[in-house]
Enzyme design. Structure first.
Site, short mmCIF file in Angstrom:
data_model
loop_
_atom_site.label_atom_id
_atom_site.label_comp_id
_atom_site.label_asym_id
_atom_site.label_seq_id
_atom_site.Cartn_x
_atom_site.Cartn_y
_atom_site.Cartn_z
N LYS A 224 2.41 13.59 -1.29
CA LYS A 224 1.77 13.54 -2.61
C LYS A 224 1.91 14.90 -3.24
CE LYS A 224 -0.61 10.48 -5.01
NZ LYS A 224 -0.61 9.02 -4.88
N ASP B 58 1.49 9.11 -10.84
CA ASP B 58 0.11 8.85 -10.45
C ASP B 58 -0.69 9.16 -11.72
OD1 ASP B 58 -1.52 8.35 -7.74
OD2 ASP B 58 -2.68 9.81 -8.87
#
Ligand code: GLU
Length: 450
Positions: A131, A171
């Site tokens: 991430k 995201d």
């Protein structure tokens, strides 16, 4: 937080995570939730203890933190911080989104990266967990500012990426526009049209149909499966979907298609309550075209009510789909939902329910689908995008959606069966954490001490 006790082998491991990662509260929360499920797994699989798999899985393989300098429209220099946490590559290249939001710091990226390992494992596709993101706030920025920020961000990040190494996506705060600017910069620096290096791409430059819709559609499919396992369906259900971004929008669309009625959505300023059903085209116009705030919805749908600063979980519903951000449902909210007759919760967001809230849902024995299972449709469709890029092919909407639907059904069944196998029928938290963990852990043992 009054947490359940950990297995005696796991407690010292968790204490060590706390010691080495001070102040990273969201990361601690995500690790603890997984460890709480793993006691019985250690008994069945002593090889995981011997090989210190849990100690290793809690430590990212690599963490990159970098300066992102850029110029705003006034010509002033701005500095942000960029992150990429490459958490685990036992199952495939690091895969996971980029989040641009002022709340981003290392603890947020690590919690998201940690969750991503197990989520990606559950999809059954060959993707590891990672991430990234930045504390950059895209709100109110011009297209030019967004572009300059994205170019600067990629000028550092590009050297860490590659279709077999690390493949970011979007995201919160990162969608098609931002990915376009980042892909353009990657291509310019490397002189390579390497489609497989990013997913969530636009349809004219290597993207996959259904990727935009995938997280919301997938979360709705997952809830439909949980309801089906109880002999029920979305038909005639009143639903509440928090947020109004990409995940929320396509959750609303799919729920309406499956016969449910979504009566509320929100943003960080307030809640829209539309008892007659949310007008999705209007939400899309406000959020996707105007990039505005959800408050303006009520000015154009006179039957709807805007509640500034309202709590969306006070609105009675059968199905709740938290699709905004982490820790948006606390213990009190969870109790309110259950008291008001909520029978199912499907998490479109990552870790939207606090540990207290999770306990309320599990004790009430409602159908509770945790994010790492329920929202895996986004990253799963990213993996389908990678497959199409690798074969220089593009699939139809129908075929891609069918693949997504099958994947969500398989994730549901795997979590359901694993929960039964470990003596906690109906507990999808146990099912998801245990099934996701076992696959990664087995690969880590097989690959030796790396
Ligand atoms: N950010 C999404 C998630 O939380 C998608 C990641 C991806 O497609 O790589 O899973």
């Amino acid at each position: 937080m009054s947490a359940a006790p950990l297995d005696e082998k796991l407690e010292p491991i968790f204490q060590e995570v706390l010691r080495r990662n001070p102040g990273e509260l969201e990361f601690h929360q995500a690790v603890r939730e997984v460890l709480e499920c793993l006691g019985p797994v250690m008994v069945k699989h002593p090889e995981f203890v011997e090989h210190k798999v849990i100690e290793r899985i809690c430590e990212p393989e690599r963490q990159i933190i970098f300066r992102v300098p850029w110029q705003d429209d006034k010509g002033e220099v701005q500095i942000n911080r960029g992150f990429r946490v490459e958490f685990n590559s036992a199952l495939g290249p690091y895969k996971g989104g980029l989040r641009f939001h002022p709340s981003v710091y290392l603890g947020i990226i690590k919690f998201l990266g940690f969750e991503q390992i197990f989520k990606n494992s559950l999809t059954g596709l060959p993707i590891g967990g990672g991430k990234g993101g930045s504390d950059f706030d895209p709100k109110g920025k011009s297209d030019g500012e967004i572009m300059r920020f994205c170019q600067s961000f990629m000028t550092e990040l590009y050297r860490h990426l590659g279709e077999y190494t690390d493949v970011p996506a979007g995201d919160i705060g990162v969608g098609g526009r931002e990915l376009g600017f980042m892909f353009g910069q990657y291509k310019r620096i490397t002189n390579r049209y390497e489609s497989g290096v990013l997913t969530g791409k636009g349809l004219t430059w290597g993207g996959s149909l259904v990727r935009t819709e995938a997280t919301g559609y997938g979360a709705s499919f997952f809830v439909a499966e949980m309801l089906r396992a109880r002999g029920d369906s979305f038909d005639g259900k009143t639903c509440v979907v928090s947020g109004s971004g990409n995940v929320a929008i396509y959750t609303i669309e799919k729920i309406h298609e499956m016969g449910g009625k979504v009566v509320a959505c929100s943003d960080s300023n307030g809640v829209i309550y539309a008892e007659h059903g949310i007008d999705l085209a209007l939400v899309q116009r406000i959020k996707e075209v105007e990039r505005g705030r959800i408050g303006s919805y009520a000015e154009r749908d006179r039957k709807a009510r805007y509640i500034p600063g309202g709590n969306i979980w006070d609105i009675p519903c059968h199905v709740a789909m938290p699709s905004a951000t982490q820790n948006e449902i606390n213990g009190r909210d969870a109790r309110t939902l259950v008291k008001n007759g909520c029978i199912a919760v499907g998490e479109g967001a990552n870790m939207p329910t606090t540990p207290d809230g999770i306990r309320v849902f599990l004790d009430a024995k409602i159908a509770y689908g945790p994010g790492k299972a329920a929202n895996a449709g986004g990253v799963a469709t990213s993996a389908l995008e990678m497959q199409q890029n690798a074969s220089r092919d593009s699939w139809s909407f129908e075929y891609t959606e069918k693949r997504l639907h099958e994947i969500m059904r398989n994730i549901h069944d795997l979590c359901y069966q694993t929960a039964e196998e470990y003596g906690t029928p109906g507990n999808y938290v146990n099912g998801a954490n245990i099934a996701g963990f076992i696959k990664v852990a087995s690969a880590m043992v097989a690959l030796g001490l790396i």
